[in-house]
Design a protein around this motif. Structure first.
Motif, short mmCIF file in Angstrom:
data_model
loop_
_atom_site.label_atom_id
_atom_site.label_comp_id
_atom_site.label_asym_id
_atom_site.label_seq_id
_atom_site.Cartn_x
_atom_site.Cartn_y
_atom_site.Cartn_z
N ALA A 71 4.00 -9.97 1.59
CA ALA A 71 5.05 -10.99 1.62
C ALA A 71 6.41 -10.37 1.38
CB ALA A 71 4.75 -12.07 0.58
N ALA A 72 6.48 -9.41 0.44
CA ALA A 72 7.76 -8.77 0.13
C ALA A 72 8.30 -7.97 1.30
CB ALA A 72 7.61 -7.87 -1.09
N SER A 73 7.41 -7.49 2.15
CA SER A 73 7.86 -6.70 3.30
C SER A 73 8.67 -7.52 4.29
CB SER A 73 6.65 -6.07 4.01
OG SER A 73 5.87 -7.07 4.67
N ALA A 74 8.57 -8.85 4.19
CA ALA A 74 9.35 -9.73 5.05
C ALA A 74 10.72 -10.04 4.47
CB ALA A 74 8.59 -11.03 5.30
N SER A 75 10.97 -9.58 3.24
CA SER A 75 12.25 -9.80 2.57
C SER A 75 13.18 -8.64 2.89
CB SER A 75 12.04 -9.91 1.06
OG SER A 75 13.25 -9.75 0.35
N ALA A 76 14.39 -8.95 3.35
CA ALA A 76 15.35 -7.89 3.68
C ALA A 76 15.65 -7.02 2.46
CB ALA A 76 16.63 -8.52 4.22
N PHE A 77 15.60 -7.62 1.29
CA PHE A 77 15.93 -6.86 0.09
C PHE A 77 14.91 -5.75 -0.16
CE2 PHE A 77 15.47 -6.07 -4.45
CZ PHE A 77 16.78 -5.73 -4.81
N TYR A 78 13.62 -6.03 0.05
CA TYR A 78 12.58 -5.07 -0.30
C TYR A 78 12.19 -4.14 0.85
CZ TYR A 78 11.83 -7.44 -4.75
OH TYR A 78 12.00 -7.96 -6.01
N GLN A 79 12.57 -4.44 2.07
CA GLN A 79 12.14 -3.62 3.20
C GLN A 79 12.58 -2.16 3.06
OE1 GLN A 79 13.64 -5.67 6.64
NE2 GLN A 79 11.88 -7.05 6.77
N ARG A 80 13.71 -1.94 2.42
CA ARG A 80 14.24 -0.58 2.30
C ARG A 80 13.47 0.31 1.35
NH1 ARG A 80 19.61 -2.06 -1.37
NH2 ARG A 80 18.70 -3.94 -2.28
N TYR A 81 12.56 -0.29 0.54
CA TYR A 81 11.87 0.48 -0.49
C TYR A 81 10.42 0.81 -0.16
CZ TYR A 81 15.77 -0.79 -3.56
OH TYR A 81 17.01 -0.95 -4.12
N ARG A 82 9.93 0.40 0.98
CA ARG A 82 8.49 0.53 1.24
C ARG A 82 8.06 1.99 1.26
NH1 ARG A 82 5.38 -3.03 5.27
NH2 ARG A 82 3.90 -2.77 3.59
N ASP A 83 7.01 2.27 0.48
CA ASP A 83 6.48 3.64 0.38
C ASP A 83 5.11 3.55 -0.30
OD1 ASP A 83 6.29 6.32 0.65
OD2 ASP A 83 7.99 6.84 -0.63
N GLY A 84 4.46 4.68 -0.50
CA GLY A 84 3.19 4.67 -1.20
C GLY A 84 2.07 4.13 -0.34
N VAL A 85 0.88 3.93 -0.96
CA VAL A 85 -0.28 3.39 -0.25
C VAL A 85 -0.07 1.89 -0.08
CG1 VAL A 85 -2.77 3.08 -0.30
CG2 VAL A 85 -1.75 5.16 -1.25
N PRO A 86 -0.01 1.39 1.18
CA PRO A 86 0.29 -0.03 1.40
C PRO A 86 -0.66 -0.94 0.63
CG PRO A 86 0.34 1.19 3.47
CD PRO A 86 -0.20 2.12 2.42
N GLY A 87 -0.10 -1.94 -0.05
CA GLY A 87 -0.89 -2.96 -0.71
C GLY A 87 -1.49 -2.55 -2.04
N SER A 88 -1.09 -1.40 -2.57
CA SER A 88 -1.73 -0.90 -3.79
C SER A 88 -0.74 -0.84 -4.95
CB SER A 88 -2.29 0.51 -3.53
OG SER A 88 -1.20 1.42 -3.39
N ARG A 89 -1.27 -0.52 -6.13
CA ARG A 89 -0.40 -0.36 -7.30
C ARG A 89 0.51 0.86 -7.14
NH1 ARG A 89 -1.99 -3.40 -12.47
NH2 ARG A 89 -3.73 -4.70 -11.77
N SER A 90 0.05 1.84 -6.37
CA SER A 90 0.93 3.00 -6.16
C SER A 90 2.16 2.59 -5.35
CB SER A 90 0.18 4.13 -5.47
OG SER A 90 -0.20 3.77 -4.15
N GLU A 91 1.97 1.69 -4.38
CA GLU A 91 3.12 1.19 -3.65
C GLU A 91 4.05 0.41 -4.57
OE1 GLU A 91 4.54 -1.80 -0.04
OE2 GLU A 91 2.38 -1.44 -0.33
N LEU A 92 3.46 -0.44 -5.42
CA LEU A 92 4.28 -1.22 -6.35
C LEU A 92 5.08 -0.30 -7.26
CD1 LEU A 92 5.05 -4.00 -7.54
CD2 LEU A 92 3.09 -3.75 -9.09
N ALA A 93 4.45 0.79 -7.72
CA ALA A 93 5.12 1.71 -8.64
C ALA A 93 6.30 2.42 -7.99
CB ALA A 93 4.13 2.73 -9.17
N ASP A 94 6.32 2.47 -6.65
CA ASP A 94 7.42 3.12 -5.95
C ASP A 94 8.67 2.24 -5.88
OD1 ASP A 94 6.19 5.53 -5.46
OD2 ASP A 94 5.30 4.87 -3.58
N TYR A 95 8.52 0.97 -6.18
CA TYR A 95 9.68 0.08 -6.17
C TYR A 95 10.45 0.22 -7.48
CZ TYR A 95 8.03 -2.46 -2.03
OH TYR A 95 7.63 -2.80 -0.75
N PRO A 96 11.77 0.29 -7.41
CA PRO A 96 12.54 0.26 -8.65
C PRO A 96 12.50 -1.13 -9.27
CG PRO A 96 14.02 0.11 -6.77
CD PRO A 96 12.63 0.32 -6.21
#
Length: 421
Positions: A27-52
């Motif tokens: 859902a966050a990937s559809a937000s313009a604010f969060y699109q710039r931060y996508r990284d890590g394993v998609p859908g996982s806690r490692s991806e979440l940890a990559d977000y500031p």
């Protein structure tokens, strides 16, 4: 209690979080604010940890729709914070988001029943809190009394009249409001613990609440005080169990504790709360830094919920190692016969000035007791009797609101013609 305990142990709770997190990140990937931060394993806690951490400043910069993750046609409601520090923060919810908001609110252990008359005394307008309580009460079949707050139509004397005349059974308000009602009831010749026999619980949120102030409120009204914790941008985040612990709804959000001194982020401990709601469509929030100072633990609570417990310590440091809640605990730890209902404090060049309202006969004892408890870093001032923190006029005023009008009789005051008050 809706679904509480279905996750089993702490590992089961983590599994539920992981299952919901994939949808949250999508859902966050559809937000313009969060699109710039996508990284890590998609859908996982490692991806979440990559977000500031997402800050309130980020939300203000994104005002009004920079955090939007769905088409605007899907929005059910739009809300704003009070904007007391400048630009308000916006939040918005779909119908599915509202289903989750209502379910979380309805978890309170005293329940909301069809037989209840539920007085909602938190703001409506653009804020979320009054609307959530109203919707949850209706969903559970209760009769709602929409008393609002910060409204000229329902001053404190009017609220007391509603509580008494309608035999209100549940209320929803700031903790401070319950003390203001008690003072207003006394002005009206009513006793809070005697003349409101149908009142079965006072539901409160929106302020840190020390055990001592909670006990004072419960003693005045002779009714239990039940606390909830949340934020305008997230809705409810924690609710109280029958044993008085405030449990984080960790089946609906991932919680972290941030230490601003070290930058370290952990699942528990003392620091500032960070939350990732897991059932949010319109406005996903990833690692939202609320800013409240908290202590998060995982005790073995007698209620059986394997949910973390949070103590909200307040956003302000009272100095000398005392938190906002700690200072309030000392103030309301004074003997009940001193009659202390209201206090305030502010930082000064020499430390902190604490003011309390107490009868003259208890002045010296109150100052001595507070000084002994909090030390010499504080200046303590008891207001002179007859100069209260809350004036009697505020407690006794009745509504003077009128609709705008153009035609008046000869004896009416037409200077109010096009004003609401």
């Amino acid at each position: 209690m809706t679904g509480l305990g279905d996750w089993g142990d702490r590992a089961g709770l983590a599994k539920i979080q992981d299952e919901l997190l994939a949808g949250t990140l999508a859902a966050a990937s559809a937000s313009a604010f969060y699109q710039r931060y996508r990284d890590g394993v998609p859908g996982s806690r490692s991806e979440l940890a990559d977000y500031p951490l997402t800050s309130k400043a980020d939300l203000r910069d994104a005002y009004p729709f920079g955090m939007l993750a769905v088409d605007r046609s899907r929005l059910a409601t739009y809300h704003e914070s009070s904007g007391s520090t400048g630009t308000p923060t916006a939040s918005y919810y779909t119908a599915a988001d509202w289903t989750d908001l209502i379910e979380r609110y309805s978890r309170m252990h005293v329940g909301i029943r069809p037989s209840d008359t539920f007085l909602v005394r938190t703001p409506y307008a653009l804020m979320l809190t009054g609307h959530v309580a109203h919707a949850a009460a209706l969903a559970n079949g209760a009769t709602v009394v929409p008393a609002d707050n910060r409204s000229l139509a329902t001053p404190y004397a009017k609220v007391v009249k509603l509580l008494h005349d309608l035999n209100v059974t549940l209320t929803w308000s700031l903790p401070t409001d319950t003390l203001l009602w008690a003072a207003a009831a006394e002005c009206a010749g009513l006793q809070p613990g005697r003349d409101f026999p149908e009142l079965r619980a006072l539901l409160v949120a929106g302020e840190p609440l020390s055990p001592a102030r909670r006990n004072r409120i419960a003693g005045l009204w002779r009714a239990p005080v039940v606390q909830e914790y949340g934020a305008s941008e997230t809705g409810g985040l924690a609710g109280e169990c029958p044993f008085g612990n405030l449990h984080l709804w960790a089946d609906r959000a991932i919680f972290e504790v941030y230490d601003p001194a070290t930058g370290r982020i952990t699942p528990e401990g003392t620091g500032e709360l960070v939350v990732t709601p897991l059932c949010r469509e319109a406005m996903p929030l990833l690692r939202y830094h609320i800013g409240d100072r908290v202590e998060v633990t995982f005790p073995d609570c007698p209620c059986g919920w394997t949910l973390p417990v949070v103590r909200v310590l307040g956003r302000f440091d009272a100095g000398a190692g005392i938190t906002q809640v700690g200072l309030e605990e000392v103030v309301f730890g004074l003997p009940a016969e001193y009659g202390v209902l209201f206090w305030r404090a502010r930082h000064t060049t020499s430390g902190l000035l604490v003011q309390i309202e107490v009868p003259d006969r208890h002045r010296d004892a109150a100052i001595a007791a507070l000084g002994s408890a909090i030390g010499t870093a504080y200046d303590i001032e008891c207001l002179v009797e007859g100069v209260p923190l809350v004036s009697e006029r505020v407690l006794t005023a009745m509504p003077e609101v009128m609709k705008p009008r153009s035609l008046f009789t000869a004896d009416e005051d037409w200077d109010r013609a096009l004003r609401y008050y």
